[in-house]
Motif scaffolding. Structure first.
Motif, PDB file in Angstrom:
ATOM      1  N   ASP A 198     117.714  82.619  57.592  1.00 30.91           N
ATOM      2  CA  ASP A 198     117.263  81.673  58.613  1.00 30.91           C
ATOM      3  C   ASP A 198     117.315  80.255  58.052  1.00 30.91           C
ATOM      4  O   ASP A 198     116.549  79.914  57.144  1.00 30.91           O
ATOM      5  N   LEU A 199     118.189  79.403  58.602  1.00 27.33           N
ATOM      6  CA  LEU A 199     118.355  78.036  58.108  1.00 27.33           C
ATOM      7  C   LEU A 199     117.076  77.228  58.254  1.00 27.33           C
ATOM      8  O   LEU A 199     116.706  76.469  57.354  1.00 27.33           O
ATOM      9  N   GLY A 200     116.362  77.379  59.357  1.00 23.72           N
ATOM     10  CA  GLY A 200     115.111  76.644  59.552  1.00 23.72           C
ATOM     11  C   GLY A 200     114.089  76.996  58.485  1.00 23.72           C
ATOM     12  O   GLY A 200     113.419  76.115  57.930  1.00 23.72           O
ATOM     13  N   VAL A 201     113.975  78.267  58.186  1.00 22.44           N
ATOM     14  CA  VAL A 201     113.052  78.728  57.144  1.00 22.44           C
ATOM     15  C   VAL A 201     113.497  78.172  55.791  1.00 22.44           C
ATOM     16  O   VAL A 201     112.682  77.696  55.002  1.00 22.44           O
ATOM     17  N   ALA A 202     114.794  78.210  55.531  1.00 26.38           N
ATOM     18  CA  ALA A 202     115.310  77.694  54.260  1.00 26.38           C
ATOM     19  C   ALA A 202     115.014  76.207  54.117  1.00 26.38           C
ATOM     20  O   ALA A 202     114.652  75.741  53.027  1.00 26.38           O
ATOM     21  N   GLU A 203     115.146  75.454  55.201  1.00 26.59           N
ATOM     22  CA  GLU A 203     114.859  74.009  55.159  1.00 26.59           C
ATOM     23  C   GLU A 203     113.380  73.755  54.893  1.00 26.59           C
ATOM     24  O   GLU A 203     113.027  72.901  54.071  1.00 26.59           O
ATOM     25  N   GLU A 204     112.506  74.477  55.587  1.00 21.51           N
ATOM     26  CA  GLU A 204     111.069  74.323  55.366  1.00 21.51           C
ATOM     27  C   GLU A 204     110.696  74.665  53.931  1.00 21.51           C
ATOM     28  O   GLU A 204     109.894  73.979  53.306  1.00 21.51           O
ATOM     29  N   THR A 205     111.279  75.735  53.430  1.00 21.15           N
ATOM     30  CA  THR A 205     110.999  76.161  52.067  1.00 21.15           C
ATOM     31  C   THR A 205     111.480  75.129  51.066  1.00 21.15           C
ATOM     32  O   THR A 205     110.773  74.798  50.105  1.00 21.15           O
ATOM     33  N   PHE A 206     112.671  74.581  51.290  1.00 28.55           N
ATOM     34  CA  PHE A 206     113.202  73.551  50.406  1.00 28.55           C
ATOM     35  C   PHE A 206     112.259  72.352  50.364  1.00 28.55           C
ATOM     36  O   PHE A 206     111.945  71.823  49.296  1.00 28.55           O
ATOM     37  N   THR A 207     111.789  71.933  51.526  1.00 31.88           N
ATOM     38  CA  THR A 207     110.870  70.794  51.602  1.00 31.88           C
ATOM     39  C   THR A 207     109.583  71.085  50.842  1.00 31.88           C
ATOM     40  O   THR A 207     109.097  70.251  50.072  1.00 31.88           O
ATOM     41  N   ALA A 208     109.031  72.293  51.032  1.00 32.41           N
ATOM     42  CA  ALA A 208     107.793  72.665  50.341  1.00 32.41           C
ATOM     43  C   ALA A 208     107.998  72.716  48.833  1.00 32.41           C
ATOM     44  O   ALA A 208     107.164  72.223  48.067  1.00 32.41           O
ATOM     45  N   MET A 209     109.118  73.296  48.401  1.00 27.86           N
ATOM     46  CA  MET A 209     109.377  73.392  46.959  1.00 27.86           C
ATOM     47  C   MET A 209     109.604  72.018  46.344  1.00 27.86           C
ATOM     48  O   MET A 209     109.137  71.741  45.239  1.00 27.86           O
ATOM     49  N   THR A 210     110.298  71.142  47.047  1.00 28.64           N
ATOM     50  CA  THR A 210     110.530  69.787  46.544  1.00 28.64           C
ATOM     51  C   THR A 210     109.210  69.035  46.421  1.00 28.64           C
ATOM     52  O   THR A 210     108.956  68.351  45.419  1.00 28.64           O
TER      53      THR A 210
END
Length: 131
Positions: free
Chosen positions: A74-86
């Motif tokens: 899921d691209l949306g989930v991946a984007e949210e996760t990337f933001t949280a990890m950053t």
């Protein structure tokens, strides 16, 4: 497996496992008697949760990161996760910078104390007036 078995296999207390469930990090099914039952995959899940806690992440952040594991395509989930990890990496970098500043300040005090101790050890002993 029941909560005691999961606790035994992961080294995580039953209390912590219940907390993980309360925070939405871990799921279980319930028996008719109301006892929690976990799948074998829960062992790996708990291990991952522990690693994320050990990295200094809060349960709120972990809850944001875990969907990337659960729904990897899921691209949306991946984007949210990337933001949280950053964001977490930035927080850790700030913590490291603060720790370095604190260590450097302590080094200054240690050097001053070392000089003071050296001066005290080479100073002549005071002579008591009654001798």
């Amino acid at each position: 497996m029941r909560i005691g078995e999961l606790s035994k296999r992961t080294g995580v207390s039953p209390r912590s496992l219940r907390y993980y469930e309360e925070q939405g990090l871990l799921t279980s099914s319930r028996t008719d008697a109301g006892q929690r039952h976990y799948s074998d995959a829960a062992v790996q899940r708990v291990s991952l949760i522990r690693q994320l806690f050990d990295a200094g992440m809060s349960s709120r952040v972990i809850a944001t990161v875990l969907p990337c594991v659960d729904v990897p395509g899921d691209l949306g989930v991946a984007e949210e996760t990337f933001t949280a990890m950053t964001r977490e990496r930035d927080r850790i970098d700030a913590d490291i910078a603060h720790l370095i500043e604190t260590r450097d300040a302590l080094d200054v005090l240690i050097r001053a104390n070392s000089r003071h101790r050296a001066e005290l050890s080479t100073a002549p002993e005071p002579v008591a007036p009654w001798t």
